[in-house]
Design a protein around this motif. Structure first.
Motif, PDB file in Angstrom:
ATOM      1  N   GLU A  62      -8.486  -6.701   0.445  1.00 40.42           N
ATOM      2  CA  GLU A  62      -8.669  -7.146  -0.936  1.00 40.42           C
ATOM      3  C   GLU A  62     -10.127  -7.410  -1.332  1.00 40.42           C
ATOM      4  O   GLU A  62     -10.514  -7.127  -2.467  1.00 40.42           O
ATOM      5  CB  GLU A  62      -7.830  -8.406  -1.194  1.00 40.42           C
ATOM      6  N   GLU A 102     -12.563   0.682   2.920  1.00 37.14           N
ATOM      7  CA  GLU A 102     -11.243   0.244   3.371  1.00 37.14           C
ATOM      8  C   GLU A 102     -10.635   1.252   4.336  1.00 37.14           C
ATOM      9  O   GLU A 102     -10.061   0.881   5.354  1.00 37.14           O
ATOM     10  CB  GLU A 102     -10.310   0.023   2.173  1.00 37.14           C
ATOM     11  N   TYR A 128      -4.478   3.025  -5.807  1.00 38.56           N
ATOM     12  CA  TYR A 128      -3.904   2.026  -4.903  1.00 38.56           C
ATOM     13  C   TYR A 128      -2.396   2.227  -4.736  1.00 38.56           C
ATOM     14  O   TYR A 128      -1.848   2.023  -3.644  1.00 38.56           O
ATOM     15  CB  TYR A 128      -4.180   0.620  -5.435  1.00 38.56           C
ATOM     16  N   GLN A 129      -1.731   2.633  -5.812  1.00 41.39           N
ATOM     17  CA  GLN A 129      -0.293   2.853  -5.718  1.00 41.39           C
ATOM     18  C   GLN A 129       0.015   4.017  -4.798  1.00 41.39           C
ATOM     19  O   GLN A 129       0.974   3.974  -4.016  1.00 41.39           O
ATOM     20  CB  GLN A 129       0.295   3.112  -7.114  1.00 41.39           C
ATOM     21  N   ARG A 185     -11.690  -4.426  -2.940  1.00 41.83           N
ATOM     22  CA  ARG A 185     -10.963  -3.805  -4.053  1.00 41.83           C
ATOM     23  C   ARG A 185     -11.469  -4.353  -5.384  1.00 41.83           C
ATOM     24  O   ARG A 185     -12.092  -5.406  -5.446  1.00 41.83           O
ATOM     25  CB  ARG A 185      -9.460  -4.038  -3.910  1.00 41.83           C
ATOM     26  N   LEU A 224      -7.715   6.805  -0.741  1.00 39.39           N
ATOM     27  CA  LEU A 224      -8.579   5.736  -1.228  1.00 39.39           C
ATOM     28  C   LEU A 224     -10.010   6.190  -1.498  1.00 39.39           C
ATOM     29  O   LEU A 224     -10.767   5.489  -2.181  1.00 39.39           O
ATOM     30  CB  LEU A 224      -8.590   4.576  -0.228  1.00 39.39           C
ATOM     31  N   ASP A 235      -1.761   5.023  -2.281  1.00 34.55           N
ATOM     32  CA  ASP A 235      -1.963   4.536  -0.908  1.00 34.55           C
ATOM     33  C   ASP A 235      -0.763   3.716  -0.451  1.00 34.55           C
ATOM     34  O   ASP A 235      -0.261   3.881   0.669  1.00 34.55           O
ATOM     35  CB  ASP A 235      -3.238   3.699  -0.850  1.00 34.55           C
ATOM     36  N   GLY A 293     -12.925   2.308  -1.566  1.00 36.37           N
ATOM     37  CA  GLY A 293     -11.896   3.041  -0.834  1.00 36.37           C
ATOM     38  C   GLY A 293     -12.370   3.606   0.481  1.00 36.37           C
ATOM     39  O   GLY A 293     -11.638   3.580   1.478  1.00 36.37           O
ATOM     40  N   ASN A 300      -3.934  -4.844   2.832  1.00 35.48           N
ATOM     41  CA  ASN A 300      -4.921  -4.362   1.885  1.00 35.48           C
ATOM     42  C   ASN A 300      -6.203  -5.166   2.066  1.00 35.48           C
ATOM     43  O   ASN A 300      -6.155  -6.400   2.148  1.00 35.48           O
ATOM     44  CB  ASN A 300      -4.428  -4.511   0.441  1.00 35.48           C
ATOM     45  N   THR A 320     -11.833   5.918  -5.114  1.00 35.36           N
ATOM     46  CA  THR A 320     -12.320   4.757  -5.853  1.00 35.36           C
ATOM     47  C   THR A 320     -13.362   3.975  -5.071  1.00 35.36           C
ATOM     48  O   THR A 320     -13.427   4.055  -3.836  1.00 35.36           O
ATOM     49  CB  THR A 320     -11.145   3.825  -6.217  1.00 35.36           C
ATOM     50  N   GLN A 353      -7.839   3.389 -11.101  1.00 35.50           N
ATOM     51  CA  GLN A 353      -7.903   2.742  -9.791  1.00 35.50           C
ATOM     52  C   GLN A 353      -6.534   2.245  -9.358  1.00 35.50           C
ATOM     53  O   GLN A 353      -6.155   2.372  -8.186  1.00 35.50           O
ATOM     54  CB  GLN A 353      -8.904   1.581  -9.820  1.00 35.50           C
TER      55      GLN A 353
END
Length: 606
Positions: free
Chosen positions: A458, A437, A540-541, A461, A428, A543, A434, A456, A431, A536
């Motif tokens: 959110e 988070e 996330y994918q 993000r 992460l 992660d 990241g 997540n 981005t 981005q």
């Protein structure tokens, strides 16, 4: 509202420019200085000429980028007169432009060359005979190079520095044919505002502003049998490199990058995402210590905000323009710097390699990482921990010179003497939001909050420049955090910290748009920021697909502390993984109008 364009009707709204309507209608008009992503249309290059016929029958030639379309007007974009005038304008630009194209950083990928072809200009008879600017190259900066006689005065660099960062480190000096961009009226390396982010080089249409190329040094390292090359590459690289080689934006090229580096001759290929996890362990521990101190002093409701320190552009800004924020800056080094230190002090033990033979190469999305690697505060025993930093642009050039195609090469796994296993949290770091988070997954777990590694976060993000969130913990109660990218937005946060009105316990700052995925070493040109959303989503994918999603759960990180560092924040950890910062602010004396006037007159009368 209606008008005609090349004998076809077009509709538009009041205030739209001819260029905007033409693009929406599929009508091509060549442009050079215009840059839509910045809403930048200075009309300085004069290439986007079109012929406008008013309803009263009068005709004139105008620049399409900054001329609004009017009701009932007739636009012609390809008449003989228009084409001849565009070609003449390009000829004038080339007569004032250095044409050593074969040695230029943008050769083969130059917007000036592209527009020359689009306007039908015969380049064979042009020689740059009217160039008045110095042919000297300013290569004083660690990561970037400026070649004055390649500048076409489009002012994109001036605009991006002001819009993204608000610091105006790049200015237009002198007037007329002597006009040229400058850096605080001195060498680039001596600028008291430039943070080396490289966004100016990303939007430059020619080779005037470019990344400092160190490909040959990398080849030398790979070819030397006495050197053990240890290569790390950043979380953003595996995502951002895809479109640089013509693939779909956001694709994960991790295994392909590993395979390419091994084919180039790297002895070890390892993951900066692993050291990002280590960064979280150190920075998270540091934050917890600060929070405990505030709790003991009953000041958690008026927090002494702590800022992240993983972005070297942001650190440069604090040291140069806001040194009073140094006490608020985490002392934890960036993931690149942490990996470099451990590659020289930990890896020799676990891989049985003489430390003196190791040369550590980093592949980064960031030009400021080149500057960071050479800093005195990040050295040990008088030697750099990171020996060489290559941007994505340079890495792609190395692949081209070696006939390696990332699109077809078979993926391979990382080498792992315990420095390659990473969590989704480490990924992460690529981005905006990241780092926050990733940090909160560990800090929340260690302070009795929700298990954020299963969720997540959110609110932090997305691509907004400023984001906020609240994390509820058992030990400290609600923790307020914020995420910012762009120095202009960060300065607004700084002002609230100075005023004592900032509600945040922890703030993540990244300099570049979207964070590292939009760094100054990524893909150049008019796609600037256009594909950040896809990049981005790829982060996330990755992660979401990770087996381990929190830094403190990473077994390779746990092993590092058990076998070497003892615990986060230990004496050895501080010696290797933390640093101090320096006040590099220079006294700035604002110019008065009486100071500016004589300078302009002198320049005009030369």
């Amino acid at each position: 509202m209606k008008a005609m364009m090349n004998n076809k009707p077009v509709e538009f709204t009041d205030g739209e420019t001819i260029l905007e309507v033409a693009r929406r209608s599929g009508v091509f008009i060549p442009t050079l200085c215009e840059f839509a992503a910045l809403n930048h249309r200075p009309g300085t290059c004069r290439v986007c000429l079109v012929e406008v016929q008013k309803p009263d029958g009068t005709k004139r030639i105008v620049t399409a980028c900054d001329t609004r379309l009017g009701e009932g007007e007739i636009i012609e974009t390809r008449t003989h007169r228009v084409r001849s005038m565009r070609s003449l304008q390009m000829e004038l630009l080339f007569s004032d432009h250095c044409e050593k194209c074969s040695g230029c950083a943008r050769h083969g990928d130059c917007e000036l060359q592209d527009v020359a072809r689009q306007t039908g200009l015969d380049l064979s008879r042009l020689s740059g005979t009217l160039v008045t600017r110095s042919p000297k190259v300013d290569d004083s900066a660690a990561g970037l190079v400026f070649t004055a006689d390649k500048c076409i005065r489009c002012l994109r660099c001036v605009e991006v520095c002001r819009q993204v960062h608000g610091i105006a480190a790049i200015t237009l000096n002198n007037v007329g044919r002597d006009a040229v961009i400058g850096f605080d009226n001195g060498r680039w390396a001596d600028s008291d505002r430039c943070i080396q982010c490289g966004q100016c080089a990303l939007v430059c249409p020619t080779g005037a502003l470019a990344v400092k190329d160190q490909c040959c040094r990398a080849f030398d390292f790979f070819a030397d049998p006495n050197i053990v090359t240890v290569v790390q590459f950043a979380p953003a690289v595996r995502i951002a490199v895809a479109e640089a080689v013509g693939a779909k934006p956001g694709r994960d090229f991790e295994g392909r990058v590993v395979a390419a580096l091994k084919q180039l001759g790297a002895d070890f290929v390892m993951d900066t995402a692993w050291s990002a996890d280590v960064t979280i362990m150190e920075e998270g521990t540091e934050l917890l210590e600060r929070l405990r101190h505030q709790k003991n002093n009953e000041s958690l409701n008026k927090p002494a905000t702590m800022f992240t320190s993983c972005c070297p552009g942001w650190v440069n800004h604090v040291e140069k323009s806001a040194p009073d924020m140094i006490p608020h800056l985490s002392t934890t080094r960036s993931p690149q710097a942490i990996f470099g230190a451990l590659a020289k002090h930990y890896l020799p033990n676990v891989a049985k390699i003489p430390a003196g033979r190791i040369r550590q190469i980093s592949i980064m999305p960031c030009t400021a990482k080149k500057d960071e690697a050479g800093r005195e505060i990040l050295r040990h025993n008088g030697k750099n921990d990171v020996d060489l930093v290559l941007t994505i642009q340079e890495f792609v050039r190395i692949l081209e010179r070696s006939a390696i195609d990332l699109n077809t090469i078979e993926p391979e796994p990382f080498d792992s003497p315990l420095m390659s296993e990473s969590s989704g949290a480490g990924q992460l770091f690529a981005t905006t939001g990241g780092v926050m988070e990733a940090a909160m997954r560990t800090v929340s777990a260690l302070s009795g909050g929700d298990d954020l590694s299963r969720l997540n976060l959110e609110p932090v993000r997305g691509m907004e420049k400023v984001k906020e969130a609240t994390i509820n913990t058992e030990v400290f109660g609600p923790l307020k955090v914020a995420v910012v990218y762009g120095i202009k937005a960060a300065d607004a946060v700084i002002e609230r910290v100075r005023a004592g009105t900032a509600p945040w316990h922890f703030v993540e700052v990244m300099a570049c748009p979207g964070g590292c995925i939009g760094g100054g070493g990524t893909l150049r040109g008019k796609n600037w920021t256009r594909t950040l959303g896809e990049r981005q989503a790829g982060v996330y994918q990755k992660d979401a697909d990770a087996k381990v999603r929190a830094a403190h759960e990473n077994p390779d990180v746990q092993r590092l502390y058990q076998d070497f560092l003892v615990e986060p924040g230990s004496h050895l950890a501080h010696e290797l993984l933390h640093c101090e910062y320096e006040n590099r602010q220079k006294k700035r004396i604002p110019l008065r109008i009486t100071d500016i006037g004589p300078r302009v007159r002198l320049a005009h009368n030369k």
